[in-house]
Design a protein around this motif. Structure first.
Motif, mmCIF file in Angstrom:
data_model
loop_
_atom_site.group_PDB
_atom_site.id
_atom_site.type_symbol
_atom_site.label_atom_id
_atom_site.label_comp_id
_atom_site.label_asym_id
_atom_site.label_seq_id
_atom_site.Cartn_x
_atom_site.Cartn_y
_atom_site.Cartn_z
ATOM 1 N N ARG A 766 27.437 13.326 -13.919
ATOM 2 C CA ARG A 766 27.035 12.130 -14.660
ATOM 3 C C ARG A 766 27.503 10.872 -13.934
ATOM 4 N NH1 ARG A 766 28.379 10.809 -21.050
ATOM 5 N NH2 ARG A 766 27.461 8.701 -21.066
ATOM 6 N N PHE A 767 28.759 10.888 -13.427
ATOM 7 C CA PHE A 767 29.275 9.737 -12.697
ATOM 8 C C PHE A 767 28.453 9.502 -11.430
ATOM 9 C CE2 PHE A 767 32.232 7.969 -9.496
ATOM 10 C CZ PHE A 767 32.558 6.781 -10.134
ATOM 11 N N ARG A 768 28.153 10.559 -10.737
ATOM 12 C CA ARG A 768 27.361 10.448 -9.498
ATOM 13 C C ARG A 768 25.958 9.917 -9.807
ATOM 14 N NH1 ARG A 768 27.343 12.949 -4.444
ATOM 15 N NH2 ARG A 768 25.727 11.925 -3.210
ATOM 16 N N LYS A 769 25.410 10.342 -10.911
ATOM 17 C CA LYS A 769 24.082 9.865 -11.314
ATOM 18 C C LYS A 769 24.119 8.363 -11.584
ATOM 19 C CE LYS A 769 20.416 10.722 -14.697
ATOM 20 N NZ LYS A 769 20.035 11.503 -15.895
ATOM 21 N N GLY A 770 25.192 7.905 -12.284
ATOM 22 C CA GLY A 770 25.314 6.472 -12.551
ATOM 23 C C GLY A 770 25.466 5.669 -11.276
ATOM 24 N N CYS A 771 26.257 6.173 -10.334
ATOM 25 C CA CYS A 771 26.432 5.470 -9.054
ATOM 26 C C CYS A 771 25.138 5.481 -8.249
ATOM 27 C CB CYS A 771 27.558 6.122 -8.255
ATOM 28 S SG CYS A 771 29.202 5.889 -8.988
ATOM 29 N N ASP A 772 24.410 6.591 -8.319
ATOM 30 C CA ASP A 772 23.165 6.676 -7.548
ATOM 31 C C ASP A 772 22.161 5.631 -7.989
ATOM 32 O OD1 ASP A 772 24.137 8.731 -6.072
ATOM 33 O OD2 ASP A 772 23.153 10.333 -7.212
ATOM 34 N N VAL A 773 22.168 5.305 -9.285
ATOM 35 C CA VAL A 773 21.246 4.266 -9.761
ATOM 36 C C VAL A 773 21.534 2.943 -9.052
ATOM 37 C CG1 VAL A 773 20.568 2.920 -11.776
ATOM 38 C CG2 VAL A 773 20.899 5.376 -11.993
ATOM 39 N N ILE A 774 22.825 2.626 -8.903
ATOM 40 C CA ILE A 774 23.216 1.363 -8.263
ATOM 41 C C ILE A 774 22.865 1.382 -6.786
ATOM 42 C CG2 ILE A 774 25.178 -0.132 -7.727
ATOM 43 C CD1 ILE A 774 26.507 0.961 -10.299
ATOM 44 N N PHE A 775 23.265 2.464 -6.097
ATOM 45 C CA PHE A 775 23.038 2.514 -4.661
ATOM 46 C C PHE A 775 21.557 2.712 -4.334
ATOM 47 C CE2 PHE A 775 27.549 3.961 -4.938
ATOM 48 C CZ PHE A 775 28.089 2.821 -4.336
ATOM 49 N N ASN A 776 20.824 3.316 -5.223
ATOM 50 C CA ASN A 776 19.377 3.427 -5.023
ATOM 51 C C ASN A 776 18.707 2.059 -5.117
ATOM 52 O OD1 ASN A 776 19.537 6.166 -4.663
ATOM 53 N ND2 ASN A 776 19.016 6.667 -6.785
ATOM 54 N N LYS A 777 19.257 1.225 -6.020
ATOM 55 C CA LYS A 777 18.739 -0.137 -6.127
ATOM 56 C C LYS A 777 18.980 -0.900 -4.828
ATOM 57 C CE LYS A 777 16.874 -3.446 -8.552
ATOM 58 N NZ LYS A 777 15.480 -3.366 -9.028
ATOM 59 N N ARG A 778 20.188 -0.699 -4.272
ATOM 60 C CA ARG A 778 20.467 -1.344 -2.985
ATOM 61 C C ARG A 778 19.512 -0.795 -1.908
ATOM 62 N NH1 ARG A 778 26.046 -0.178 0.110
ATOM 63 N NH2 ARG A 778 25.057 1.881 0.097
ATOM 64 N N GLN A 779 19.285 0.484 -1.976
ATOM 65 C CA GLN A 779 18.409 1.099 -0.993
ATOM 66 C C GLN A 779 16.985 0.557 -1.100
ATOM 67 O OE1 GLN A 779 19.485 3.003 1.393
ATOM 68 N NE2 GLN A 779 17.450 3.262 2.299
ATOM 69 N N GLU A 780 16.565 0.282 -2.362
ATOM 70 C CA GLU A 780 15.239 -0.301 -2.554
ATOM 71 C C GLU A 780 15.147 -1.666 -1.873
ATOM 72 O OE1 GLU A 780 14.409 -0.479 -6.672
ATOM 73 O OE2 GLU A 780 14.395 1.709 -6.963
ATOM 74 N N SER A 781 16.233 -2.482 -2.030
ATOM 75 C CA SER A 781 16.248 -3.798 -1.391
ATOM 76 C C SER A 781 16.203 -3.660 0.123
ATOM 77 C CB SER A 781 17.502 -4.562 -1.826
ATOM 78 O OG SER A 781 17.597 -5.803 -1.156
ATOM 79 N N ILE A 782 16.991 -2.708 0.614
ATOM 80 C CA ILE A 782 17.007 -2.484 2.066
ATOM 81 C C ILE A 782 15.632 -2.040 2.542
ATOM 82 C CG2 ILE A 782 17.970 -1.038 3.887
ATOM 83 C CD1 ILE A 782 20.603 -1.031 2.314
ATOM 84 N N GLU A 783 15.017 -1.197 1.762
ATOM 85 C CA GLU A 783 13.708 -0.692 2.157
ATOM 86 C C GLU A 783 12.660 -1.798 2.143
ATOM 87 O OE1 GLU A 783 12.875 2.530 -0.442
ATOM 88 O OE2 GLU A 783 14.238 3.933 0.573
ATOM 89 N N GLN A 784 12.775 -2.710 1.155
ATOM 90 C CA GLN A 784 11.844 -3.838 1.139
ATOM 91 C C GLN A 784 11.996 -4.685 2.395
ATOM 92 O OE1 GLN A 784 12.589 -5.932 -2.496
ATOM 93 N NE2 GLN A 784 11.631 -4.355 -3.796
ATOM 94 N N LYS A 785 13.283 -4.944 2.742
ATOM 95 C CA LYS A 785 13.539 -5.717 3.961
ATOM 96 C C LYS A 785 13.036 -4.961 5.181
ATOM 97 C CE LYS A 785 17.267 -7.805 6.645
ATOM 98 N NZ LYS A 785 18.731 -8.014 6.746
ATOM 99 N N ASN A 786 13.306 -3.666 5.182
ATOM 100 C CA ASN A 786 12.861 -2.846 6.310
ATOM 101 C C ASN A 786 11.344 -2.811 6.403
ATOM 102 O OD1 ASN A 786 15.465 -2.295 7.026
ATOM 103 N ND2 ASN A 786 15.550 -0.323 5.969
ATOM 104 N N ASN A 787 10.681 -2.827 5.252
ATOM 105 C CA ASN A 787 9.220 -2.817 5.268
ATOM 106 C C ASN A 787 8.671 -4.092 5.904
ATOM 107 O OD1 ASN A 787 9.112 -0.330 4.033
ATOM 108 N ND2 ASN A 787 8.978 -1.171 1.955
ATOM 109 N N ALA A 788 9.336 -5.254 5.543
ATOM 110 C CA ALA A 788 8.900 -6.518 6.148
ATOM 111 C C ALA A 788 9.140 -6.491 7.659
ATOM 112 C CB ALA A 788 9.639 -7.688 5.504
ATOM 113 N N GLU A 789 10.349 -6.038 8.053
ATOM 114 C CA GLU A 789 10.653 -5.961 9.474
ATOM 115 C C GLU A 789 9.733 -4.964 10.179
ATOM 116 O OE1 GLU A 789 14.734 -5.272 10.177
ATOM 117 O OE2 GLU A 789 15.364 -7.264 9.501
#
Length: 1016
Positions: A766-789
């Motif tokens: 459960r703790f890992r699932k909660g953390c994954d939501v946060i880090f997945n959000k960061r990953q989404e931002s990174i992916e958006q930036k990566n998509n532009a690049e």
């Protein structure tokens, strides 16, 4: 330093060896032994020498145990005299061939030695221990020791090898052992050994069993004859006769005579029974004919009575002559009397024929049919008599009859036993007849008769209701009897005789005491039960006989087991199987509850005890081992109890958790204790429960304290989970802060103590699932930036592709430069984008630029070559004009010049020289002036200085002056030869040279100019 030392040792060892002595050559045995032990296996020469020549046997054995030369080891085994050395060499040879020791010899060499070997010890060792399955397969076919084959069939890793070993087993004892232990482990091996064992047992016991079987056939035939059921069991008799004909050669003369005697008796009895059966069949046909005749006679009787009654009725209404009436009545009476006489005769004949039947139920059935037809005649007669009896006395008798029938119905209602349905029907029919008779007499029913009628109707309704309930209960009872019969038959088929007898006895009791079925049905069920009892008796006799044979086989097996235990060389390895087989044999003996002979029991018991006594030393040893296990478990319990006492456990429920205790270590101690406990072997059965209870109590005490800590830690873990999940609402506003807090919570998670493994995994997910939501959000931002690049990267790649395509186009220099300028402009717009991903693309663009520059340089070189060729042609024409003596061909030369000028290159570099040459011809001044000559000399001198070439001796003074001049004009700056060559273009040098006049055709200057071109 070490390497240098080793090199020196190698160089000087041969020189010093005559003056030094190795330790393995020492006179001291202990020193030599230690030295030989320390010798590396690679020093085979020394080991061979020691194994063959050392004076001490133990040292030779140590050296032999290190050899890797198979031929030398065989030589030691064959020619050696000392047993210790031979044994050591043999062990080493065996291990090397099996691949158990290094260096392992080549497989082909080992296979060749095994195929050619006849050494049974080697073959058996390889079969049991070789690493390669192919080597084990070769030896399996050459060994014959059954215990070893049995072990291989049970334990080898390869299924194919196990099956080969099973096929090689020949001894019965080994087959029995493998059969028992492979039944649930290897079905194929079990099938192989089971078939072989069955054949052996059949071959061993077949003569005795067949001899016993012929005797048993005689016994069974005699029992069948006594039971008087030969017709029902005729098929069984025929089967016994068929079996006798197949095995009669194993019968003794006495048994043969006994068989023929009982067969003769059975054949005679069967013939008599078949004759009686035929007579009974004939009697049944006669009875059927009598029933038919009786029915016809009764019909005639009833017809005559009905006609007589009808005639009497008509006589009352019509007036006829008396004589006619008397004659008609007389005729009808004669017919009635004749019919009654026929019925009486049929009855007497019936009694004579029914006596020929033997079955009670069949006799009762036919008597009921006969009586039913007679009752029809009697009932109708009573009705007719009651109908025509008009006097008051008969009316009174009819009323009494109604009362009597009502009383009978009341008695039947109060009866607790079986109520026949036919009885109720008969009462109703007789009551209706009596009512009709009374009605004919009085034309209306009196009040008392009406009351009786109502009472009788009420009783009949109650009787029918009771009859319906009785029929429902009877159906249930009949279903119960049928179910019990099926269960009894199942018990008989499964051999559960005692259960079948008990259930049959209970069934017979229920049938006798039941008031739900008629006596005829009771007789039917009792007959069926008698059949089951006969089957039980027959099966019981067979069981006793089978048990006797089986006990005999068990005694033989026990004796064979004793012999097997005596002949085994490694009883310690197989005593558990033997004791288990003893227990199984005793259990089989005990399962047979029938009586047995005391002599046979003593024989069996003696054999079992003998086998058990042989195994007793190993059992005692096992008892000692289990005592050691008990001691180890007790010691572990004491250690844990001391640990618990040191920790002050158990604490009270309200005490706070001691955070100074390393609870993770406590959890590890608990798990380690469980592991050590499970690794300790078995203890005696009598101590098993107590010692396990003691250990479980200790572990439970520790776990109770752990659970308190787990509870507190669980709350802390849950608090962190809630904090992480609360961060999900802030992701859109402040993602970076949420990520930092999540990382901090992850660090805090590591600092919390232990919880139970189940809860830990659940909480962590459960703790890992909660953390994954946060880090997945960061990953989404990174992916958006990566998509532009990535998009910019794709654009840069497209630019590179365009430039690479441009480099492949056959364009002119100007077009190439123009197209490149556009591409370069677009690249500069995108160059600063996607820098983190553009390293490869930048290198690709740089490579494309390099290719562009190379192509541009190539185009420039080709263009310069074309220009130079054109200029050379113009220079040659100018030289021709300059050297022309007269102006006669001036027009022709001008036309040639115009033809050269009419070119795509459109170069005008030599126009001045051409115009000057034309003017000179026209003015008749065709000699080179001093100024022109000086210009050419100065040109050569200047570039000889710049290019570092030597000048002629005559020009040295002028060279020095030129050098000073160049220095003063800042043209003689320092540069190397390479830079000079780069800045002075041969093309420009030639252009300048060809622009100067060439009147004199000075060969020296031309040579100096050619030398300058060669220097560039």
């Amino acid at each position: 330093m070490t390497q240098q030392t080793n090199i020196l040792n190698k160089l000087f060892k041969p020189l010093l060896s005559p003056f030094t002595k190795n330790k393995w050559q020492s006179r001291n045995i202990d020193t030599r032994k230690k030295a030989v032990l320390e010798l590396p296996v690679s020093d085979q020469e020394t080991l061979s020498h020691i194994a063959m020549n050392d004076s001490d046997e133990s040292i030779r054995a140590i050296a032999a145990n290190k050899l890797s030369n198979l031929d030398l080891l065989q030589t030691i085994i064959m020619k050696g005299t000392n047993g210790t050395v031979k044994q050591a060499a043999q062990n080493r040879l065996f291990q090397l061939i099996c691949g158990l020791k290094h260096p392992v010899p080549e497989f082909a060499l080992r296979e060749k030695m095994i195929r050619g070997s006849r050494n049974s010890a080697l073959l058996e060792f390889v079969a049991a221990n070789a690493e390669e399955a192919s080597l084990r397969e070769i030896t399996i076919k050459k060994i014959s020791r059954d215990p070893l084959l049995g072990d291989i069939a049970l334990r080898d890793d390869s299924p194919h090898i196990r099956q080969l070993a099973a096929q090689q087993i020949a001894k019965r004892s080994t087959l029995e052992r493998v059969t028992k232990n492979s039944r649930r482990k290897d079905k194929r091996v079990y099938k192989i050994v089971k078939n072989k064992l069955d054949h052996i047992i059949e071959d061993e016991q077949r003569p005795a069993l067949l001899a016993q079987e012929v005797t048993d056939i005689c016994i069974k035939l005699e029992k069948l004859h006594k039971r008087k059921r030969l017709l029902q069991e005729k098929t069984t008799v025929e089967n016994y006769v068929t079996r006798w004909s197949a095995i009669q050669n194993f019968a003794s003369p006495e048994t043969t005579e006994r068989y023929h005697t009982i067969c003769k008796q059975i054949i005679n009895d069967i013939d008599a029974l078949e004759l009686a059966q035929q007579q009974e069949h004939n009697a049944i046909q006669s009875l059927e004919s009598l029933l038919n005749n009786l029915s016809l006679a009764v019909d005639d009787l009833l017809t005559a009575r009905e006609a007589l009654t009808a005639q009497a009725t008509d006589s009352e209404k019509k007036t006829e002559t008396e004589s006619t009436t008397i004659t008609s009545n007389s005729t009808k009476n004669d017919t009635i009397q004749t019919s009654e006489t026929v019925i009486q005769n049929l009855g007497r004949e019936w009694d004579n024929i029914i006596a020929l039947l033997s079955k009670v139920d069949l006799i009762a059935d036919y008597n009921n049919k006969f009586q039913a037809i007679l009752d029809l005649a009697d009932t109708h007669s009573d009705f007719q008599q009651g109908k025509h009896n008009k006097n008051s006395e008969q009316a009174i008798n009819s009323s009494k009859k109604l009362i009597t029938l009502t009383e009978q119905a009341e008695k039947l209602l109060s009866k607790t036993g079986f109520i026949p349905e036919k009885t109720i029907s008969a009462l109703q029919e007789k009551f209706e007849q009596a009512i009709q008779a009374n009605h004919h007499i009085t034309e209306s029913l009196p009040d008392d008769i009406k009351q009786v009628h109502e009472k009788f109707s009420t009783i009949i309704k109650s009787l029918k209701k009771q009859l319906h309930e009785q029929q429902q209960s009877a159906k249930n009872f009949q279903s119960q009897i049928e179910s019990q019969t099926t269960q009894i038959q199942t018990f008989i088929q499964d051999g559960l005789i005692s259960k079948a007898e008990k259930l049959l006895k209970s069934q017979l009791k229920d049938i006798d005491q039941s008031n739900l079925i008629s006596n005829i049905e009771k007789q039917h069920y009792q007959a069926e039960a008698e059949k089951l009892h006969t089957q039980l008796t027959e099966f019981s006799s067979w069981r006793h006989w089978a048990h006797d044979n089986e006990r005999e086989n068990l005694a033989i097996k026990a004796e064979q087991l004793t012999e097997q235990a005596k002949n085994l060389n490694s009883l310690e390895d197989e005593y558990t199987d033997i004791t288990a087989q003893i227990k199984e044999l005793r259990a089989q003996w005990k399962s047979m509850h029938s009586h047995t002979q005391e002599e046979l029991w003593q024989r069996f018991n003696r054999a079992c005890n003998s086998a058990y006594e042989l195994c007793q030393p190993f059992i005692d040893k096992q008892t000692e081992i289990r005592a050691e296990h008990l001691k180890a478990k007790e010691d572990l319990c004491i250690q844990l109890e001391d640990y618990i006492q040191t920790m002050g456990w158990p604490t009270s429920e309200g005490d706070e958790i001691n955070h100074s205790i390393d609870w993770i270590q406590v959890d590890k101690i608990t798990k380690q204790a469980r592991k050590e406990w499970s690794e300790i072997g078995f203890v005696e059965r009598k101590h098993h429960k107590s010692i396990n209870h003691r250990f479980d109590k200790i572990i439970e005490t520790i776990r109770t304290e752990l659970k308190k800590t787990w509870s507190v830690n669980h709350e802390q873990f849950f608090s962190l989970i809630e904090k992480v999940e609360a961060l999900h609402e802030t992701l859109e506003d402040n993602l970076a802060d949420a990520i930092n807090k999540a990382k901090k919570y992850q660090q805090d998670w590591k600092q919390i103590g232990p919880v139970s493994s189940f809860q830990r995994n659940k909480l962590w997910k459960r703790f890992r699932k909660g953390c994954d939501v946060i880090f997945n959000k960061r990953q989404e931002s990174i992916e958006q930036k990566n998509n532009a690049e990535t998009k910019h990267l794709r654009e840069k790649e497209a630019i590179c592709e365009n430039l690479e395509a441009l480099n492949q186009q056959p364009l002119k220099e100007s077009d190439l430069r123009h197209a490149f300028a556009d591409i370069e402009t677009i690249w500069k717009e995108h160059e600063h984008l996607a820098k983190s991903l553009s390293k490869t693309v930048n290198l690709r663009y740089a490579k494309a630029i390099e290719d562009y520059q190379n192509k541009l340089a190539k185009l420039q070189a080709e263009q310069q070559k074309q220009q130079l060729d054109f200029i050379i042609q113009q220079a040659a024409l100018c030289s021709q004009i300059e050297t022309s003596a007269n102006s006669d061909n001036i027009d022709e030369l001008k036309e040639q010049w115009l033809a050269l000028k009419n070119n795509d290159l459109n170069l005008s570099l030599l126009d001045q020289r051409y115009n000057k040459a034309i003017s000179a011809i026209e003015l008749d001044k065709t000699d080179m002036t001093e100024a022109e000559l000086s210009e050419k000399q100065t040109f050569c001198l200047k570039y000889e200085i710049l290019l570092g070439k030597e000048s002629p001796e005559a020009a040295q003074q002028a060279r020095m002056e030129m050098q000073v001049e160049l220095l003063n004009s800042n043209l003689g700056q320092k540069r190397n030869e390479a830079s000079t060559n780069d800045k002075i273009s041969p093309f420009e040098l030639q252009i300048k040279w060809y622009q100067m006049s060439n009147y004199a055709q000075d060969a020296e200057l031309e040579a100096r100019f050619e030398a300058l071109l060669g220097a560039i």
